[in-house]
Design a protein around this motif. Structure first.
Motif, mmCIF file in Angstrom:
data_model
loop_
_atom_site.group_PDB
_atom_site.id
_atom_site.type_symbol
_atom_site.label_atom_id
_atom_site.label_comp_id
_atom_site.label_asym_id
_atom_site.label_seq_id
_atom_site.Cartn_x
_atom_site.Cartn_y
_atom_site.Cartn_z
ATOM 1 N N TYR A 41 0.835 -1.195 0.000
ATOM 2 C CA TYR A 41 0.000 0.000 0.000
ATOM 3 C C TYR A 41 0.874 1.250 0.000
ATOM 4 C CZ TYR A 41 -4.210 -2.726 0.625
ATOM 5 O OH TYR A 41 -5.248 -3.590 0.422
ATOM 6 N N PRO A 42 0.552 2.229 -0.856
ATOM 7 C CA PRO A 42 1.324 3.471 -0.856
ATOM 8 C C PRO A 42 1.315 4.112 0.528
ATOM 9 C CG PRO A 42 -0.176 3.394 -2.724
ATOM 10 C CD PRO A 42 -0.549 2.251 -1.832
ATOM 11 N N LEU A 127 2.165 4.590 -9.052
ATOM 12 C CA LEU A 127 2.660 5.751 -8.318
ATOM 13 C C LEU A 127 4.153 5.528 -8.109
ATOM 14 C CD1 LEU A 127 -0.082 6.260 -5.568
ATOM 15 C CD2 LEU A 127 0.104 7.400 -7.787
ATOM 16 N N LYS A 128 4.964 6.412 -8.650
ATOM 17 C CA LYS A 128 6.412 6.298 -8.455
ATOM 18 C C LYS A 128 6.840 7.300 -7.383
ATOM 19 C CE LYS A 128 10.909 6.339 -10.689
ATOM 20 N NZ LYS A 128 11.668 6.450 -11.961
ATOM 21 N N GLY A 129 7.410 6.755 -6.296
ATOM 22 C CA GLY A 129 7.837 7.598 -5.189
ATOM 23 C C GLY A 129 6.909 7.483 -3.998
ATOM 24 N N GLY A 193 9.912 15.328 -1.191
ATOM 25 C CA GLY A 193 9.351 14.123 -1.775
ATOM 26 C C GLY A 193 8.291 14.434 -2.808
ATOM 27 N N ALA A 194 8.311 13.696 -3.913
ATOM 28 C CA ALA A 194 7.341 13.901 -4.994
ATOM 29 C C ALA A 194 6.885 12.552 -5.534
ATOM 30 C CB ALA A 194 7.957 14.740 -6.110
ATOM 31 N N ILE A 195 5.746 12.560 -6.211
ATOM 32 C CA ILE A 195 5.193 11.333 -6.805
ATOM 33 C C ILE A 195 4.729 11.630 -8.227
ATOM 34 C CG2 ILE A 195 3.245 9.719 -6.746
ATOM 35 C CD1 ILE A 195 3.377 9.747 -3.727
ATOM 36 N N VAL A 196 5.068 10.727 -9.135
ATOM 37 C CA VAL A 196 4.556 10.779 -10.504
ATOM 38 C C VAL A 196 3.512 9.679 -10.672
ATOM 39 C CG1 VAL A 196 5.106 10.520 -12.958
ATOM 40 C CG2 VAL A 196 6.708 11.704 -11.438
ATOM 41 N N LEU A 197 2.346 10.050 -11.155
ATOM 42 C CA LEU A 197 1.347 9.059 -11.566
ATOM 43 C C LEU A 197 1.670 8.730 -13.012
ATOM 44 C CD1 LEU A 197 -1.231 7.369 -11.410
ATOM 45 C CD2 LEU A 197 -2.542 9.446 -11.923
ATOM 46 N N ARG A 198 2.229 7.546 -13.220
ATOM 47 C CA ARG A 198 2.645 7.157 -14.556
ATOM 48 C C ARG A 198 1.882 5.907 -15.005
ATOM 49 N NH1 ARG A 198 8.829 4.726 -13.917
ATOM 50 N NH2 ARG A 198 8.271 2.861 -12.718
#
Length: 521
Positions: A41-42, A127-129, A193-198
């Motif tokens: 889980y994120p 979700l990356k990160g 901290g950042a997140i990319v939805l890819r």
């Protein structure tokens, strides 16, 4: 299109029906066996999340979402997406810089689900990160703003350049501290901290099969390979006894063609490990990449690559290395005759690559016919560019922007700065004469030649200095630069006022020579 987030639903997850999950439900770093995925889980950020940028095209055309969805906090945080779905991190291994690295896996990525859009396309969302996974090794599972901006912008830039790639929908940032030693020089700093939805049609990679073959998990290797063929290579008959050869043949062909496309725009991936090479032959895992500025075949974007193993010129042969490792992973599924055949398929890689390379470079020069000496014409041009340190992107672009008459060294305007530099080479006028004669033999108008070239050769690419400029702005909470650059990169072949005013088609600034990128994120 959906505008109310709770009404948007992910699809039934194909992976859960056929592929075994890690029985351990606790999330801690460990060696994982006899499975393809772990349930992860994120981990939410502790501080408020801000939207840095989004791709309207991805939201509208792939996810069927109206941009009004961005006003909803639950979409930005992606908390509710997990309702009714099982978030997964993928187990895989890989050869890194030529050596087997054993278990790797999604160390900072979680697949939050699959979406089938109104066109019937199935996409896997990651979700990356998003935090720690069993595959994080010594990491924390987070990504920082600078690397996330680079991935977000480049995946979209590559798509609009016509190169197979994963896509990016959004990038968000928090104030959660993430410690990184960017250049591994003993100077760690606190970053955000950042997140990319890819998203991609599939995140399976060569290393997905390698880990199973290396661990002797042959039944699972067969299960996963069959799953990949059934769901992503649907033209192959799953009951054909040569299905694995057919699958391999497609991967070899499409990998060779993908790398030829990389070379045609000067893209250098930076980390061409087998765990970063997609089985669907799309560009994934953007890290220390770079686009050529001056034409230097030895260009290495990754400061971690001390030996230059993944330089621009070596990418085609690294492709051979990687698909050879895929062949080795498939060996447990083949009989002795098929093993010989797979070796023959591999040998075809070189010819496939050369054919695609010349097909693209003919278009880059405005050719619509094929002549035997074209390869020599291209080779001499690239040699001149190397010796004069001509800008890769703008040399080809400016050749298309000028008439044949104005390509003579004495007629080139100062504004065509890249071509002007090239024209000082001793061979230039002789080459231009041969080029003009070649054009005349194909019997098309000069206007058509220019049109072909200007629709093949971009005016704008994501140069490292452009990315660095908007990263520095974003680190000060000014996200407008990221958004503007995205719009420019969505139309790389079209002259744009905003891009010209920012000098994106001018010689790179002096400080650009000193920029460094690494595997750190």
């Amino acid at each position: 299109m959906f505008t109310h987030f709770p009404s948007w639903r992910l699809a039934k997850q194909l992976h859960l029906e056929r592929l075994p999950l890690d029985p351990e439900k606790k999330n801690y770093v460990r060696e994982v066996k006899d499975c393809v995925f772990s349930v992860v889980y994120p981990i939410p950020f502790k501080t408020k999340v801000q939207l840095v940028a989004h791709s309207v095209k991805v939201l509208n055309q792939i996810l069927d979402l109206d941009t009004k969805i961005l006003d909803q906090t639950e979409f930005i945080s992606f908390g509710s997406v997990l309702e009714g779905t099982t978030p997964l991190s993928h187990r895989y291994g890989g050869h890194q810089f030529g050596s087997w690295a054993d278990q790797l896996g999604d160390g900072r990525a979680v697949m939050i689900g699959e979406y089938v859009n109104r066109k019937g396309e199935r996409w896997e969302l990651q979700l990356k990160g998003s935090g720690l996974t069993p595959y994080s090794r010594r990491g924390d599972g987070r990504a920082v703003l600078r690397s996330s901006i680079r991935e977000f912008l480049c995946s979209e830039a590559m798509y609009h350049l016509g190169i197979p790639t994963s896509r990016a929908a959004t990038i968000t940032v928090s104030n959660d501290p993430v410690i990184r030693d960017q250049f591994y020089d003993g100077h760690p700093v606190k970053e955000r901290g950042a997140i990319v939805l890819r998203l991609a049609r599939s995140w399976f990679r060569i290393g997905s099969l390698e880990i199973l073959a290396k661990k002797g998990e042959t039944e699972l290797l067969k299960t996963l390979t069959d799953f990949v063929i059934e769901n992503y290579f649907t033209a192959i008959d799953i009951n054909d006894e040569d299905k694995y050869l057919a699958f391999y043949s497609i991967v070899v062909k499409e990998t060779a063609e993908m790398i030829a496309k990389w070379q045609s725009v000067g893209f250098t991936h930076g980390v061409c490990n087998t765990d970063n090479f997609s089985l669907l032959s799309i560009t994934i895992d953007y890290g220390p990449f770079g686009f050529l500025e001056e034409y230097n075949p030895n260009f290495v974007p990754n400061t971690s690559d001390d030996e230059g193993m993944y330089s621009y010129k070596k990418q085609p042969e690294i492709g051979i290395f990687n698909v050879d490792k895929l062949a080795q992973a498939l060996v447990p599924l083949l009989d002795s005759n098929q093993i010989q055949q797979i070796e023959t398929i591999l040998k075809g890689y070189v010819q496939i690559y050369k054919q695609k390379f010349m097909e693209i470079f003919r278009r880059k020069l405005g050719f619509v016919t094929i002549e035997e000496d074209d390869e020599q014409l291209v080779a001499i041009l690239l040699k001149m560019m190397e010796e004069r340190k001509s800008d890769f992107t703008m040399t080809f672009r400016q050749m298309g922007e000028l008439s044949l008459k104005n390509l003579d060294s004495k007629n080139i305007p100062k504004s065509a700065w890249a071509l002007k530099r090239l024209s000082s080479h001793d061979w230039y006028n002789k080459w231009i004469k041969a080029y003009r004669q070649r054009q005349q033999r194909q019997n098309i108008s000069d206007e058509k030649r220019q049109n072909i070239m200007n629709n093949t050769n971009p005016r704008y690419v994501l140069r490292n200095w452009i990315a660095q400029k908007v990263i520095e702005q974003a680190e000060n909470n000014d996200f407008e630069g990221v958004r503007k650059v995205l719009k420019i990169l969505e139309n790389p072949f079209t002259l744009q006022k905003e891009a010209e005013e920012n000098g994106y088609a001018l010689p790179p600034p002096y400080w650009a020579k000193f920029l460094k990128v690494s595997c750190s994120s």
